[in-house]
Design a protein around this motif. Structure first.
Motif, short mmCIF file in Angstrom:
data_model
loop_
_atom_site.label_atom_id
_atom_site.label_comp_id
_atom_site.label_asym_id
_atom_site.label_seq_id
_atom_site.Cartn_x
_atom_site.Cartn_y
_atom_site.Cartn_z
N LYS A 38 11.12 34.04 21.37
CA LYS A 38 9.97 33.45 20.67
C LYS A 38 10.37 32.17 19.94
CE LYS A 38 7.99 38.00 20.00
NZ LYS A 38 7.75 39.05 19.03
N ASN A 39 11.49 32.21 19.24
CA ASN A 39 11.94 31.01 18.51
C ASN A 39 12.35 29.90 19.45
OD1 ASN A 39 11.52 32.14 16.00
ND2 ASN A 39 13.59 32.96 15.87
N LYS A 42 9.46 27.81 20.64
CA LYS A 42 8.90 26.94 19.61
C LYS A 42 9.81 25.76 19.30
CE LYS A 42 8.77 28.62 15.47
NZ LYS A 42 8.44 29.32 14.23
N HIS A 43 11.11 25.98 19.21
CA HIS A 43 12.03 24.94 18.75
C HIS A 43 12.67 24.12 19.87
CE1 HIS A 43 11.78 26.16 14.60
NE2 HIS A 43 12.03 27.42 14.95
N GLN A 45 11.44 23.04 23.09
CA GLN A 45 10.55 22.70 24.18
C GLN A 45 11.21 21.64 25.06
OE1 GLN A 45 6.99 21.45 22.24
NE2 GLN A 45 6.21 23.53 22.03
#
Length: 71
Positions: A38-39, A42-43, A45
């Motif tokens: 998940k992280n 988000k961080h 890409q």
């Protein structure tokens, strides 16, 4: 000859320990990956694209320097 050396190096206890270690390591890596997935989305890409471009550029530079040195 090789069989005698391998039978001394890998006892039954060592084989069992290595098997348990590999299984535990894989399970922990999968759990860790699921937590971080998940992280990472988000961080980081397009991170794979940047890494691929970096690898291609590095290979191109190495090839170019090899061609220039051999001249």
């Amino acid at each position: 000859m090789m069989f005698l050396m391998s039978s001394k190096m890998f006892t039954t206890g060592r084989i069992i320990f290595a098997s348990c270690f590999v299984i535990a390591f894989i399970i922990l890596m999968v759990i860790s990956y699921k937590k971080d997935a998940k992280n990472n989305k988000k961080h980081y890409q397009n991170a794979a694209l940047y890494v691929a471009i970096g690898i291609v550029v590095a290979i191109a530079l190495l090839s170019l320097s090899k061609l220039l040195i051999k001249g």
